[in-house]
Design an enzyme around this catalytic site. Structure first.
Site: not given
Length: 300
Positions: A216-218
């Site tokens: 994801g956005d991690e």
């Protein structure tokens, strides 16, 4: 197999079989090649006459592997081992390195002990295996390690730190407003901001440090060496890199990262997942504080 007249291949049938083999065949006596078939010569880019005139068989072996070949030959001639199967790097006439599978048997040539064996070029297989291994450890979109790659490398790094009793810092970063960017500018823009985040992390930290997209956005960065007192400096350096990126790029949105840091203490039995959870918790705490200072609403 034995020879009394010095002929490496006494049987005409056997000679034809070896000469026409698609596998490279060689015969070594006193660390010199005394016979090679056509496939062997072609593999290394020489004629057979040129191969047999080489000063040493080690001219065909990568320098780092010569001691290994020398020891394997000694063991085989001495009868210390009954079979030899190992891989080395060979050197073609043009300098190209080859990955080679070596197999041999002990024999007699011209009244003395010799080694006869085969060579199979496994370069293509090795490269394919390396490529597949890379694909399983690297994130397709950003080019940094994926979660699996991070776990493999970080566990090794953690084990070494425990042995050396070193403290470490782990950085956890979350791309802000990714959903809003996706909804406003499309998923291509969302992909681009993730690639930008990975690029910023790579430029902020050293090439030897472990940089990964966890999903994801991690993202995470695990410096191989970092002063545990410099956590704030690590975060500040990353934010400066983000600011420089935004100043130099023409995007309809700005890249923003929320960051947390966890400290590894060799006196505690911390795992990678525990460090990630700690850094993640600190990151969300900072995000809440930033939203509060801005007077905005923040929801988990």
């Amino acid at each position: 197999m034995g020879q009394s007249d010095g002929d490496p291949l006494p049987s005409e049938t056997y000679r034809a079989l070896v000469e026409d083999s698609l596998i490279a065949v060689y015969l070594i006596r006193d660390e010199r090649l005394v016979y090679v078939n056509r496939r062997f010569a072609d593999l290394f880019g020489y004629s057979r006459e040129e191969v047999l005139r080489l000063p040493s068989l080690y001219d065909l072996v990568a320098e780092d592997d010569r001691d290994l070949v020398r020891e394997k030959l000694r063991q085989r001639i001495a009868g210390e081992i009954t079979s030899i199967e190992y891989t080395i790097r060979g050197v073609r006439r043009d300098g190209q390195l080859l990955d080679l599978d070596i197999r041999s048997v002990r024999t007699v040539y011209d009244g003395g002990p010799a080694v006869m064996g085969t060579v199979i070029d496994i370069t293509a297989q090795r490269r394919l295996a390396d490529a597949l291994r890379t694909l399983t450890l690297v994130d397709d979109l950003t080019g940094v390690y994926n979660r699996r790659g991070f776990s493999v490398l970080a566990e090794r790094h953690l084990l070494l730190a425990r042995r050396r009793r070193c403290q470490l810092l782990l950085v956890f970063a979350d791309v802000d407003d990714l959903k809003q960017i996706n909804d406003t500018y499309g998923h291509a823009a969302g992909d681009r901001v993730l690639m930008d985040a990975a690029a910023v992390l790579r430029t902020t930290y050293r090439s030897a440090d472990i940089i990964a997209r966890l999903g994801g956005d991690e993202f995470t960065a695990f410096p191989l060496e970092a002063d545990v007192e410099s956590a704030d400096a690590l975060v500040a350096r990353l934010h400066r890199s983000v600011e420089q990126h935004n100043a130099l790029t023409d995007r309809p949105y700005v890249l923003s990262l929320s960051v947390g840091v966890a400290r590894f203490d060799p006196e505690r039995l911390q795992t990678i997942e525990q460090l990630l959870a700690e850094a993640d918790g600190q990151m969300y705490q900072r995000k809440r504080e930033r939203a509060g200072r801005a007077g905005g609403q923040w929801t988990a």
